[in-house]
Design an enzyme around this catalytic site. Structure first.
Site, short mmCIF file in Angstrom:
data_model
loop_
_atom_site.label_atom_id
_atom_site.label_comp_id
_atom_site.label_asym_id
_atom_site.label_seq_id
_atom_site.Cartn_x
_atom_site.Cartn_y
_atom_site.Cartn_z
N GLU A 13 0.83 -1.20 0.00
CA GLU A 13 0.00 0.00 0.00
C GLU A 13 0.87 1.25 0.00
O GLU A 13 0.64 2.19 -0.78
CB GLU A 13 -0.92 0.02 1.22
CG GLU A 13 -2.01 -1.02 1.18
CD GLU A 13 -2.79 -1.12 2.47
OE1 GLU A 13 -2.59 -0.27 3.38
OE2 GLU A 13 -3.60 -2.05 2.60
N SER A 33 -7.64 0.68 6.94
CA SER A 33 -8.40 0.03 5.87
C SER A 33 -8.46 -1.47 6.09
O SER A 33 -7.73 -2.03 6.89
CB SER A 33 -7.76 0.35 4.53
OG SER A 33 -6.43 -0.14 4.50
N ASP A 44 -8.29 0.79 0.56
CA ASP A 44 -6.93 0.87 1.08
C ASP A 44 -6.25 2.18 0.68
O ASP A 44 -5.57 2.81 1.48
CB ASP A 44 -6.09 -0.29 0.55
CG ASP A 44 -6.56 -1.63 1.07
OD1 ASP A 44 -7.04 -1.69 2.21
OD2 ASP A 44 -6.44 -2.62 0.33
N GLU A 57 -8.29 -1.31 -3.79
CA GLU A 57 -8.11 -2.38 -2.82
C GLU A 57 -6.76 -2.99 -3.20
O GLU A 57 -6.56 -3.39 -4.35
CB GLU A 57 -9.24 -3.42 -2.95
CG GLU A 57 -9.20 -4.47 -1.90
CD GLU A 57 -9.41 -3.94 -0.50
OE1 GLU A 57 -8.78 -4.50 0.43
OE2 GLU A 57 -10.18 -2.97 -0.29
#
Length: 148
Positions: A13, A33, A44, A57
């Site tokens: 991420e 998230s 996310d 995501e």
């Protein structure tokens, strides 16, 4: 194992955030998230480029195993995207293969209401550099329209 998997997910991420930010996107990672978020519906990572909004995501996989996003997680991504006017995407990071971005509509539906992303779906996705080039021009709309 679970902590290692979660850490790799967080690292993916953060990497996506850095890459998009360096290319001119306004971008942020949601601090809580995923599964820990019960009431809020957010993805996310959220990235914005000149008014175009993308909700991600983010998934990390070391191997070729399919990626499953359960119904609840999918519904949260779609609800956020609906409210924000965002394009919902699944960003998959695999070592030595880089990033693949998959519009949610491209994923395979599961019997339980979630989605499955396997190698066949990944092959239809676009790389991060290609996404950035398309998102910063008008051609991403063509890609998203052509998935159906």
């Amino acid at each position: 194992m679970q902590n290692t998997r979660r850490r790799r997910g967080f690292e993916a991420e953060r990497e996506l955030v850095r890459k998009l930010w360096s290319k001119g996107f306004a971008v942020m990672r949601a601090p809580a998230s995923g599964a820990r978020t019960r009431l809020a519906a957010y993805p996310d990572v959220v990235a914005i480029f000149r008014g175009k909004i993308y909700a991600f995501e983010v998934k990390y996989r070391r191997d070729n195993s399919p990626i499953y996003i359960d119904k609840n997680q999918l519904e949260k991504l779609l609800e956020f995207s609906r409210r924000a006017g965002a394009t919902p995407l699944v960003a998959v990071k695999r070592p030595n293969k880089g990033w693949k971005l998959i519009p949610v509509d491209m994923a395979k539906q599961t019997n339980s209401g979630g989605i499955k992303i396997d190698d066949e779906v990944l092959d239809k996705g676009i790389g991060l550099d290609e996404f950035i080039a398309m998102a910063t021009s008008a051609s991403l709309k063509k890609f998203i329209k052509n998935i159906g």
